[in-house]
Scaffold this motif. Structure first.
Motif, PDB file in Angstrom:
ATOM      1  N   TYR A  10       0.868  -1.178   0.000  1.00  0.00           N
ATOM      2  CA  TYR A  10       0.000   0.000   0.000  1.00  0.00           C
ATOM      3  C   TYR A  10       0.904   1.227   0.000  1.00  0.00           C
ATOM      4  O   TYR A  10       1.550   1.539   0.992  1.00  0.00           O
ATOM      5  N   PRO A  26      -5.562   4.845  -2.485  1.00  0.00           N
ATOM      6  CA  PRO A  26      -6.923   4.744  -1.936  1.00  0.00           C
ATOM      7  C   PRO A  26      -7.135   3.404  -1.235  1.00  0.00           C
ATOM      8  O   PRO A  26      -6.597   2.374  -1.654  1.00  0.00           O
ATOM      9  N   HIS A  60     -10.260   1.070  -0.216  1.00  0.00           N
ATOM     10  CA  HIS A  60     -11.686   0.883  -0.429  1.00  0.00           C
ATOM     11  C   HIS A  60     -12.276   0.036   0.698  1.00  0.00           C
ATOM     12  O   HIS A  60     -11.871  -1.112   0.910  1.00  0.00           O
ATOM     13  N   ILE A  61     -13.228   0.605   1.404  1.00  0.00           N
ATOM     14  CA  ILE A  61     -13.790  -0.049   2.580  1.00  0.00           C
ATOM     15  C   ILE A  61     -14.381  -1.414   2.239  1.00  0.00           C
ATOM     16  O   ILE A  61     -14.160  -2.401   2.938  1.00  0.00           O
ATOM     17  N   GLY A  62     -15.162  -1.470   1.153  1.00  0.00           N
ATOM     18  CA  GLY A  62     -15.784  -2.730   0.770  1.00  0.00           C
ATOM     19  C   GLY A  62     -14.769  -3.808   0.453  1.00  0.00           C
ATOM     20  O   GLY A  62     -14.927  -4.970   0.847  1.00  0.00           O
ATOM     21  N   ARG A  63     -13.715  -3.429  -0.251  1.00  0.00           N
ATOM     22  CA  ARG A  63     -12.682  -4.397  -0.603  1.00  0.00           C
ATOM     23  C   ARG A  63     -11.942  -4.881   0.639  1.00  0.00           C
ATOM     24  O   ARG A  63     -11.645  -6.075   0.777  1.00  0.00           O
ATOM     25  N   ARG A  94     -14.301   0.377   9.303  1.00  0.00           N
ATOM     26  CA  ARG A  94     -14.376   1.814   9.609  1.00  0.00           C
ATOM     27  C   ARG A  94     -13.664   2.126  10.924  1.00  0.00           C
ATOM     28  O   ARG A  94     -12.989   3.158  11.038  1.00  0.00           O
ATOM     29  N   ARG A 103     -14.807  11.305  -0.115  1.00  0.00           N
ATOM     30  CA  ARG A 103     -13.663  10.883  -0.930  1.00  0.00           C
ATOM     31  C   ARG A 103     -13.068   9.564  -0.437  1.00  0.00           C
ATOM     32  O   ARG A 103     -12.279   8.943  -1.137  1.00  0.00           O
ATOM     33  N   GLY A 104     -13.440   9.164   0.751  1.00  0.00           N
ATOM     34  CA  GLY A 104     -12.969   7.891   1.276  1.00  0.00           C
ATOM     35  C   GLY A 104     -11.624   7.992   1.971  1.00  0.00           C
ATOM     36  O   GLY A 104     -11.165   9.067   2.351  1.00  0.00           O
ATOM     37  N   ARG A 164      -7.376   6.951   2.324  1.00  0.00           N
ATOM     38  CA  ARG A 164      -6.159   6.686   1.562  1.00  0.00           C
ATOM     39  C   ARG A 164      -4.974   6.667   2.521  1.00  0.00           C
ATOM     40  O   ARG A 164      -5.038   7.215   3.621  1.00  0.00           O
TER      41      ARG A 164
END
Length: 231
Positions: A27, A32, A34-37, A50, A68-69, A71
């Motif tokens: 990373y 970014p 991604h929460i779902g991933r 979260r 924007r999520g 990162r």
């Protein structure tokens, strides 16, 4: 004596998953998240993800922005300099306070971790090198009776790890010098050196790391570059 640890919570699993990939460079700075991933790969619901991201934001490793999520934090060479400059002062104090409380078992474990760093460097294994480095410094700090100081240092170590992928590694010569400095420090702790001497040695060790970075000789959580081929 080995201590049996409780199974980590789901939040801790996600937290560790992200930290491990920041340290390994999987990373990158600014990438970014991604929460779902993250929920999918760690096999948890969105809530622990979260919560883990909030902890990482507090540690300075992740940035979370509305709409924007999340990162990975943008920690560059200048940020590394600031963190290491602070770490040099705080860690020197922490280790000087911890030294009288360190046991023979602690010192033996620290020597083993230093040997693991040497072996990882020889094997061109940067992940294991950095992992052993963080454990080595964490062990020295762990006996510090000042809990707030320990927590501050833990957060700083994570920020160093987050900056690692954006900077240059150390040469084999510098990695060897760091190993020798570790052993000298352990020898002086074992011999009962004064708190003032331990603090000076630890600060010189960290400030030497910073000076080598400032002169372009490389940096990292403790410094890593692959050994020369054939070494």
């Amino acid at each position: 004596m080995a201590v049996t640890k409780a199974a980590p919570s789901k939040t801790q699993l996600v937290y560790d998953h992200i930290i491990e990939r920041v340290v390994s460079g999987d990373y990158a700075s600014g990438q970014p998240l991604h929460i779902g991933r993250l929920a999918e790969v760690t096999r948890v619901s969105l809530i622990p993800v979260r919560e883990a991201l909030r902890r990482l934001e507090s540690d300075g490793v992740v940035i979370v922005e509305h709409h924007r999520g999340a990162r990975v934090a943008d920690l560059d060479s200048a940020a590394y300099h600031d963190v290491m400059q602070t770490q040099a002062v705080l860690e020197a104090l922490a280790v000087s306070l911890a030294a009288p409380h360190m046991t023979a078992e602690d010192l033996a474990e620290a020597r083993e971790l230093n040997a693991q760093m040497d072996a990882a460097h020889a094997a061109d294994d940067p992940h294991s090198y950095h992992e052993a480095s963080l454990l080595f410094h964490g062990l020295l700090q762990s006996r510090c009776p000042n809990a707030y100081l320990r927590e501050s240092l833990d957060r700083g170590q994570l920020r160093v790890a987050a900056a690692r992928a954006a900077v240059v590694g150390y040469s084999t010569e510098i990695a060897r010098r760091l190993s020798e400095e570790h052993l000298l420090l352990l020898d002086r702790i074992e011999s009962g050196a004064s708190a003032e001497e331990i603090e000076q040695l630890m600060r010189a060790h960290r400030e030497g790391t910073l000076a080598r970075h400032d002169t372009g000789q490389g940096l990292g959580s403790e410094g890593y570059a692959p050994p020369p081929s054939g070494s």
